[in-house]
Write a protein that holds these residues in place. Structure first.
Motif, mmCIF file in Angstrom:
data_model
loop_
_atom_site.group_PDB
_atom_site.id
_atom_site.type_symbol
_atom_site.label_atom_id
_atom_site.label_comp_id
_atom_site.label_asym_id
_atom_site.label_seq_id
_atom_site.Cartn_x
_atom_site.Cartn_y
_atom_site.Cartn_z
ATOM 1 N N ALA A 1 5.934 5.348 6.099
ATOM 2 C CA ALA A 1 4.744 6.037 5.597
ATOM 3 C C ALA A 1 5.055 7.480 5.223
ATOM 4 C CB ALA A 1 3.644 5.989 6.656
ATOM 5 N N ALA A 2 6.095 8.048 5.817
ATOM 6 C CA ALA A 2 6.438 9.448 5.555
ATOM 7 C C ALA A 2 7.273 9.632 4.302
ATOM 8 C CB ALA A 2 7.175 10.027 6.754
ATOM 9 N N GLY A 3 7.876 8.575 3.793
ATOM 10 C CA GLY A 3 8.723 8.702 2.610
ATOM 11 C C GLY A 3 9.732 7.579 2.538
ATOM 12 N N GLN A 4 10.788 7.789 1.760
ATOM 13 C CA GLN A 4 11.808 6.762 1.608
ATOM 14 C C GLN A 4 13.201 7.374 1.599
ATOM 15 O OE1 GLN A 4 12.252 5.023 -2.478
ATOM 16 N NE2 GLN A 4 10.277 6.013 -2.850
ATOM 17 N N PHE A 5 14.166 6.547 1.988
ATOM 18 C CA PHE A 5 15.562 6.961 2.033
ATOM 19 C C PHE A 5 16.379 5.899 1.326
ATOM 20 C CE2 PHE A 5 19.757 6.656 4.024
ATOM 21 C CZ PHE A 5 20.198 7.962 3.875
#
Length: 326
Positions: free
Chosen positions: A6-10
């Motif tokens: 939910a905070a972002g992607q890597f």
């Protein structure tokens, strides 16, 4: 590899930088990443000032730049961390500490690999293609995939392919849920063959050197939704950092000399590597030359101390070139 929360992607590629990973920097627009620059979704405009600077001083000064304006590349050994409202951030993965030792981590890694292959085969409808070189990496992937569904395995072969590798591939393909195809390659499929089918628009990265061989692997399975592919464990485990690269060059040249029956040259490469390890100056090392054959042309290497020069020259012999996959 892609991880999303939910905070972002890597997202990251391999440590050696064999497979490129591109992303965009276009003002306030959302970041877009892709494994090929033409897939980013906008016209590619040459970055002429950067190209001029790279011609003058070399490309190593800008490891994350590409020949295209507003397009960046994730260098080998790095990952890309992105969160909405924040600029993309490159994360150095080469110094990551292992979460467990080899013995403790083996079972967890095996389970993770099994789960990953099962998930992909099932998501593809239970039928996939896969490379099968006969090596440990591809053989493991094929057998795991065969436990979850049907596999069309493809083995690449040319005049330089090891008969032992073909024999191991045939043993793996004897599994009742594996269909086996041998793709015969010629001069255009050898590494650095650069056939006319090489796509236009990709930065000249090392993956393109194997384009012909990759195309031969994919042709028999082009109608399948998923193909398991790769270039062996070295791509995952090896880093092409400059310092390590010198030792890799020595090791590769040593092996090439042995393979082409030039033991004297191999001994000289050993001496050069030993001198480099002791910190000797570039002028103090032995000076050696050799030619690695490849069809009608070979790559000649002259190594003096810590430096090397490559030149392409015609020759009559065809021994010494080779291609392989994991």
């Amino acid at each position: 590899m892609l991880a999303r929360t939910a905070a972002g992607q890597f997202v990251c590629g391999d440590l050696a930088g064999l497979r490129p990973l591109y992303y965009t920097l276009r003002g306030g627009e959302p970041m877009v990443w892709a494994t090929r620059a033409p897939l980013l979704g906008f016209p590619l405009t040459p970055d002429l000032p950067l190209l001029a600077a790279q011609i003058a001083t070399g490309t190593h000064h800008w490891p994350n730049r590409t020949p295209y304006a507003k397009v960046r590349r994730v260098p080998g050994g790095y990952g890309l961390l992105y969160a909405p409202g924040r600029p993309p951030h490159l994360v150095d993965l080469t110094d990551a500490e292992p979460a467990a030792g080899l013995r403790e981590g083996a079972a967890g890694f095996g389970q993770a690999l099994t789960d990953a292959v099962y998930h992909r085969v099932r998501a593809a409808g239970g039928k996939v293609g896969a490379d099968l070189s006969g090596g440990l990496d591809s053989s493991t992937a094929v057998l795991l995939a065969a436990e979850a569904g049907q596999v069309h395995a493809v083995t690449y072969s040319d005049v330089y392919t090891s008969a032992e590798d073909l024999a191991f591939a045939a043993r793996v393909a004897a599994h009742p849920r594996v269909r086996h195809t041998i793709a015969e390659g010629g001069p255009a499929e050898l590494p650095f063959g650069f056939p006319a089918s090489v796509p236009i628009g990709d930065e000249p990265v090392f993956a393109l050197a194997n384009w012909g061989m990759d195309a031969a692997y994919l042709a028999p399975v082009k109608n399948l939704a998923l193909h398991l592919t790769g270039h062996g464990g070295d791509v995952v485990l090896d880093s092409s950092a400059a310092e390590d690269g010198r030792h890799q060059v020595a090791a590769l040249l040593h092996q090439a000399a042995r393979d082409t029956h030039q033991p004297e040259q191999a001994d000289l490469f050993d001496q050069w590597a030993a001198l480099h390890a002791m910190g000797s100056s570039a002028s103090s090392g032995p000076c050696v030359s050799m030619v690695l054959a490849g069809g009608l042309w070979g790559w000649g290497s002259r190594v003096c101390g810590g430096s090397r020069r490559w030149a392409r020259a015609p020759h009559a012999s065809s021994a010494g070139a080779g291609a392989g996959r994991g």
